[in-house]
Design a protein around this motif. Structure first.
Motif, short mmCIF file in Angstrom:
data_model
loop_
_atom_site.label_atom_id
_atom_site.label_comp_id
_atom_site.label_asym_id
_atom_site.label_seq_id
_atom_site.Cartn_x
_atom_site.Cartn_y
_atom_site.Cartn_z
N GLY A 188 -18.00 -30.58 -33.01
CA GLY A 188 -18.30 -31.35 -31.81
C GLY A 188 -19.22 -32.51 -32.09
O GLY A 188 -19.01 -33.63 -31.60
N GLN A 192 -18.18 -36.41 -31.66
CA GLN A 192 -18.95 -37.26 -30.74
C GLN A 192 -19.43 -38.53 -31.41
O GLN A 192 -19.48 -39.60 -30.81
N GLU A 193 -19.78 -38.43 -32.68
CA GLU A 193 -20.30 -39.58 -33.41
C GLU A 193 -19.26 -40.67 -33.63
O GLU A 193 -19.61 -41.82 -33.89
N ASP A 196 -19.84 -43.43 -31.25
CA ASP A 196 -21.14 -44.09 -31.30
C ASP A 196 -21.11 -45.32 -32.20
O ASP A 196 -21.85 -46.28 -31.98
N SER A 245 -16.41 -39.71 -23.11
CA SER A 245 -15.46 -39.03 -24.00
C SER A 245 -16.19 -38.36 -25.15
O SER A 245 -15.76 -37.31 -25.64
N GLY A 246 -17.31 -38.93 -25.57
CA GLY A 246 -18.11 -38.29 -26.61
C GLY A 246 -18.66 -36.95 -26.14
O GLY A 246 -18.68 -35.97 -26.90
N LYS A 247 -19.12 -36.90 -24.89
CA LYS A 247 -19.61 -35.63 -24.33
C LYS A 247 -18.47 -34.62 -24.23
O LYS A 247 -18.67 -33.41 -24.46
N GLU A 248 -17.29 -35.09 -23.85
CA GLU A 248 -16.13 -34.19 -23.77
C GLU A 248 -15.78 -33.63 -25.14
O GLU A 248 -15.46 -32.44 -25.29
N LEU A 249 -15.87 -34.47 -26.16
CA LEU A 249 -15.55 -34.03 -27.52
C LEU A 249 -16.59 -33.06 -28.06
O LEU A 249 -16.27 -32.15 -28.84
N LEU A 250 -17.84 -33.22 -27.66
CA LEU A 250 -18.88 -32.30 -28.09
C LEU A 250 -18.57 -30.89 -27.61
O LEU A 250 -18.77 -29.90 -28.33
N PRO A 253 -13.91 -30.29 -29.33
CA PRO A 253 -13.61 -31.30 -30.34
C PRO A 253 -12.19 -31.22 -30.92
O PRO A 253 -11.98 -30.82 -32.07
N SER A 261 -8.27 -36.51 -21.19
CA SER A 261 -9.61 -36.92 -20.77
C SER A 261 -9.63 -37.52 -19.36
O SER A 261 -8.88 -38.46 -19.04
#
Length: 309
Positions: A188, A192-193, A196, A245-250, A253, A261
């Protein structure tokens, strides 16, 4: 089976009359087998103990072939023997039947049959039972299968909450379950990265809508590294998409997270409100999402399930 009940003969290939041993299941089905095959598939000590009992403990059928009563049902015994016989491959009606075969192979110390059964069970049941198969893989020391099952478990959102319990937890240690949770969390973080920093983008990013000047671009929006050209300011709806989407992937993943999404649909809705973005946003976002998914899969694949201590 009572004395009044007559044993039946198993279906081919366990019905031959040239056998030199008969195994009788708990439900009274006779399997005509060859000692040599059993001898080759198990250790000598187990073979001697299980299949060469003193003559006084044997029963014999009318053809004077020794009969040994075993502790397995006909369903389990047939699958186990098919694993031992060349050019024969069993299928399992359900995962519980498959587990019974694993226990029988373990009981008779048939390591080759046990490993072969593991491969077949993973292939047959992975799509619907990956958590239970993770537990089985840990139980029998199949690290490569544990990795496969753990990767599929990335499809579970917020793994570790009480609602994500599974039957196989009874069969593994707290350490093995902890390994799964750590793997899920590390995947995750890696996923998420990806949003970023967009340094992984290739030249195709240049003609996407989210980097063009438009009326909805404002101040105070985060900048990110984009490809190899330095930092760039995102349009607000796209910046929000990357954050959400990063929070969703955390939490989940895997590829399906980006395909399903809610933040993607939200970004599209906001983008079409902009006169400049609305005309090309769907095409641009479809292209970006395909690249996004590929990069997430790439970085997640580098994370490995930690080895057991």
């Amino acid at each position: 089976m009572s004395e009044a009940e007559e044993a039946t003969t198993a279906q081919a290939p366990f019905d031959g009359h040239d056998c030199d041993l008969i195994l009788c299941s708990t439900n009274g089905v006779n399997f005509h087998v060859f000692k040599l095959i059993l001898w080759l598939m198990t250790t000598r000590a187990v073979f001697k103990h299980k299949f060469t009992l003193p003559q006084s403990e044997f029963q014999e059928d009318v053809s004077s072939v020794p009969v040994i009563h075993v502790a397995e049902s006909s369903t389990t015994l047939r699958s186990l023997l098919l694993l031992c016989y060349p050019a024969a491959t069993p299928t399992f009606d359900n995962l519980d039947d498959a587990k019974a075969v694993l226990e029988a192979a373990k009981n008779y110390d048939m390591q080759a049959a046990l490993n072969r059964a593991g491969d077949l069970i993973i292939a047959q049941f992975l799509s619907d039972h990956f958590l239970d198969l993770y537990a089985l893989s840990c139980q029998f020391g199949w690290e490569h299968h544990a990795q496969t099952a753990a990767t599929r478990a990335l499809e579970i959102k917020d793994l570790g909450r009480p609602s994500n319990g599974f039957n196989g937890m009874r069969d593994i240690t707290a350490l093995d379950y902890h390994r799964l949770l750590v793997y899920h969390y590390e995947c995750g973080l890696a996923a998420q990265e990806v949003g970023d920093s967009l340094s992984w983008l290739g030249p195709s990013y240049r003609d996407m809508q989210m980097w063009r000047k438009c009326s909805c671009r404002g101040s105070g929006v985060r900048t990110r590294q984009v490809a190899d050209v330095g930092t760039s300011t995102m349009v607000p709806w796209f910046d929000e998409y990357l954050i959400l989407s990063g929070k969703e992937l955390l939490a989940r993943p895997c590829e399906s997270t980006l395909l399903e999404s809610e933040s993607y649909n939200r970004a599209i809705i906001k983008a079409v409100e902009c006169n400049d973005c609305g005309s090309t946003v769907v095409k641009s976002m479809d292209r970006f999402r395909a690249l996004y998914i590929a990069q997430v899969k790439k970085v997640v694949a580098t994370v490995r399930l930690r080895e057991a201590f």
